[in-house]
Write a protein that holds these residues in place. Structure first.
Motif, PDB file in Angstrom:
ATOM      1  N   THR A 105       0.717  -1.135   0.021  1.00  0.00           N
ATOM      2  CA  THR A 105       0.069  -0.022  -0.033  1.00  0.00           C
ATOM      3  C   THR A 105       0.968   1.390  -0.076  1.00  0.00           C
ATOM      4  O   THR A 105       1.952   1.374   0.724  1.00  0.00           O
ATOM      5  CB  THR A 105      -0.914  -0.042   1.207  1.00  0.00           C
ATOM      6  N   VAL A 106       0.637   2.132  -1.017  1.00  0.00           N
ATOM      7  CA  VAL A 106       1.329   3.287  -0.786  1.00  0.00           C
ATOM      8  C   VAL A 106       0.454   4.417  -0.384  1.00  0.00           C
ATOM      9  O   VAL A 106      -0.765   4.735  -0.898  1.00  0.00           O
ATOM     10  CB  VAL A 106       1.872   3.696  -2.392  1.00  0.00           C
ATOM     11  N   TYR A 107       1.023   5.220   0.572  1.00  0.00           N
ATOM     12  CA  TYR A 107       0.272   6.265   1.566  1.00  0.00           C
ATOM     13  C   TYR A 107       0.770   7.641   0.740  1.00  0.00           C
ATOM     14  O   TYR A 107       2.051   7.684   0.308  1.00  0.00           O
ATOM     15  CB  TYR A 107       0.558   6.079   2.789  1.00  0.00           C
ATOM     16  N   GLU A 108       0.258   8.639   0.637  1.00  0.00           N
ATOM     17  CA  GLU A 108       0.466   9.946   0.298  1.00  0.00           C
ATOM     18  C   GLU A 108       0.184  10.923   1.498  1.00  0.00           C
ATOM     19  O   GLU A 108      -1.141  10.943   2.174  1.00  0.00           O
ATOM     20  CB  GLU A 108      -0.265  10.229  -0.836  1.00  0.00           C
ATOM     21  N   VAL A 109       1.128  12.108   1.792  1.00  0.00           N
ATOM     22  CA  VAL A 109       0.821  13.103   2.641  1.00  0.00           C
ATOM     23  C   VAL A 109       1.295  14.278   2.094  1.00  0.00           C
ATOM     24  O   VAL A 109       2.073  14.400   1.143  1.00  0.00           O
ATOM     25  CB  VAL A 109       1.508  12.902   4.158  1.00  0.00           C
TER      26      VAL A 109
END
Length: 146
Positions: A105-109
């Motif tokens: 899973t790739v998260y983005e902030v």
């Protein structure tokens, strides 16, 4: 006859001659026959290693050929890019591409400076990440919410 077999044959001949190994000539012949036996054994090991490496290289070559065929497949190029309109990326279809491990899973902030940072599960578990643009440390907390 292999080299190992020839070395064994010479050792047998030497034993059959019943040489006196206490004299200089007998010691020399015995040493030469022993050296030939050791060299034959080492050469056999080198040949086995060379065959194993060759087999591995053949497998790697086959894998690279398969990758090259996949990448260079001209029939699929038209399915992904529209040659008439280079500015329109909406026609790009990622079907058929392997982007790696699909379980990741790739998260983005978004940092306060506006920099968008992508990170994975491992970085999330560490609890923080540093923005490369402004140096701000962004911390993550694990609440009941996903």
């Amino acid at each position: 006859m292999t080299i190992s077999e020839k070395a064994a044959y010479l050792k047998g001949l030497m034993d059959g001659l019943d040489l006196d190994t206490t004299k200089a000539e007998g010691k020399m012949i015995a040493s030469i026959v022993e050296l030939l036996g050791d060299m034959a054994k080492r050469l056999s090991d080198v040949e086995e290693t060379t065959i194993a490496i060759s087999d591995e290289l053949d497998e790697i070559e086959e894998d690279l050929d398969a990758i090259e065929d996949y990448i260079m497949d001209d029939d699929d190029d038209d399915d992904y890019f529209d040659d008439d309109d280079d500015d329109d990326d909406d026609d790009f279809d990622d079907e058929g591409f392997d982007f790696g491990d699909e379980d990741t899973t790739v998260y983005e902030v978004v940092c306060a400076c506006g920099n968008v940072i992508d990170f994975d599960e491992e970085t999330l578990e560490k609890g923080s990440i540093i923005c490369e643009q402004c140096g701000e440390t962004l911390e993550f907390s694990f609440d009941d919410e996903e």
